[in-house]
Design a protein around this motif. Sequence first.
Motif, PDB file in Angstrom:
ATOM      1  N   ILE A 188       0.861  -1.186   0.000  1.00  0.00           N
ATOM      2  CA  ILE A 188       0.000   0.000   0.000  1.00  0.00           C
ATOM      3  C   ILE A 188       0.892   1.228   0.000  1.00  0.00           C
ATOM      4  O   ILE A 188       1.723   1.401   0.900  1.00  0.00           O
ATOM      5  N   VAL A 190       1.708   5.069   0.490  1.00  0.00           N
ATOM      6  CA  VAL A 190       1.222   6.166   1.334  1.00  0.00           C
ATOM      7  C   VAL A 190       2.176   7.347   1.188  1.00  0.00           C
ATOM      8  O   VAL A 190       3.392   7.181   1.281  1.00  0.00           O
ATOM      9  N   LYS A 250      -6.438  -5.995   2.463  1.00  0.00           N
ATOM     10  CA  LYS A 250      -5.906  -4.791   1.813  1.00  0.00           C
ATOM     11  C   LYS A 250      -6.856  -3.613   1.974  1.00  0.00           C
ATOM     12  O   LYS A 250      -6.436  -2.490   2.272  1.00  0.00           O
ATOM     13  N   TRP A 251      -8.144  -3.847   1.751  1.00  0.00           N
ATOM     14  CA  TRP A 251      -9.118  -2.761   1.890  1.00  0.00           C
ATOM     15  C   TRP A 251      -9.173  -2.251   3.331  1.00  0.00           C
ATOM     16  O   TRP A 251      -9.242  -1.042   3.573  1.00  0.00           O
ATOM     17  N   THR A 254      -5.955  -0.248   4.146  1.00  0.00           N
ATOM     18  CA  THR A 254      -5.973   1.051   3.456  1.00  0.00           C
ATOM     19  C   THR A 254      -6.821   2.063   4.222  1.00  0.00           C
ATOM     20  O   THR A 254      -6.438   3.233   4.405  1.00  0.00           O
ATOM     21  N   GLU A 255      -7.976   1.615   4.683  1.00  0.00           N
ATOM     22  CA  GLU A 255      -8.845   2.511   5.468  1.00  0.00           C
ATOM     23  C   GLU A 255      -8.205   2.868   6.800  1.00  0.00           C
ATOM     24  O   GLU A 255      -8.210   4.042   7.213  1.00  0.00           O
ATOM     25  N   LYS A 258      -5.454   5.616   6.642  1.00  0.00           N
ATOM     26  CA  LYS A 258      -5.964   6.999   6.601  1.00  0.00           C
ATOM     27  C   LYS A 258      -6.455   7.438   7.981  1.00  0.00           C
ATOM     28  O   LYS A 258      -6.128   8.548   8.455  1.00  0.00           O
TER      29      LYS A 258
END
Length: 279
Positions: A188, A190, A250-251, A254-255, A258
């Motif tokens: 991921i 960033v 992964k989802w 990712t959340e 943030k």
Amino acid sequence: MDDIEKVDPGVIEKFMTELPDKVFHLGIRVVLAVIVLLIGSQLIRLIRSLLRKMIRRGHVDEIAVRFIDSFIKYALYFVLIIMTASWLGVDAASIIALLGSASVAIGLALQGSLSNLAGGVLIMILKPFTTGDYIRDELGNEGSVKGIDIFYTQLITPDNKSIVLPNGTLANGSITNYTKCDERRIDINVGIAYEEDIRQAKDVLQKILEEDEGILKDKDMLVIVDSLGDSCVNLIVRGWAKKEDFWPTKWRITENVKLALDDAGIRIPYPQMDVHFDK
């Protein structure tokens, strides 16, 4: 007119007399041919069903089962057509001789199908993928393999669309198999602002990997500086997950990236461009 006058009236009379019998016998042959087709089709289904059960008892891979089933299907139907032609009075030997003499023309006309057949054989032997694998070909077609037949492979996309791909194309092109291995790596990207503390950001992101239940703890869990971009420092959050947990993990990460950066007050910058005007 002279030729017509020379025809023996007895010949015509004999033909008209025998015509009903000939039509009757032809009708019987047609009926028998239809019966042979119907009974033969049912027998082929029964034979295929029995062979599939026998093959599966030997713990043969499903891809081989489907391929053998397709091959047997076409072979048996070919034999059935020959038998039906025989019931209609056509000499089976003549049909086979005709097919033999026309083999070159048939080969040229069906070279695409023959290529697919050869591709199916290669896929069955080499097994670059099997039923249930998620693959992507070099043309961008991707999905889960639902079935591999003698000529074509069927994929089901994530949005439930069916894609039918020729085996020849698959065998001769590059294939990416996303589920061949039991584990997949998650990367991921960033970006954080240059003003932010890189060490603090890495600690925050590392904690996300360590606390997520989908990340394999016996594999590397890394947060690294990948590059220095035009408007941000690019980091990579890297971990490993089981193939069946890849997308949910992964989802979720990712959340959480943030949310965690927001809670830590670490800014993710927008792309920006400075434009200077000369006075």
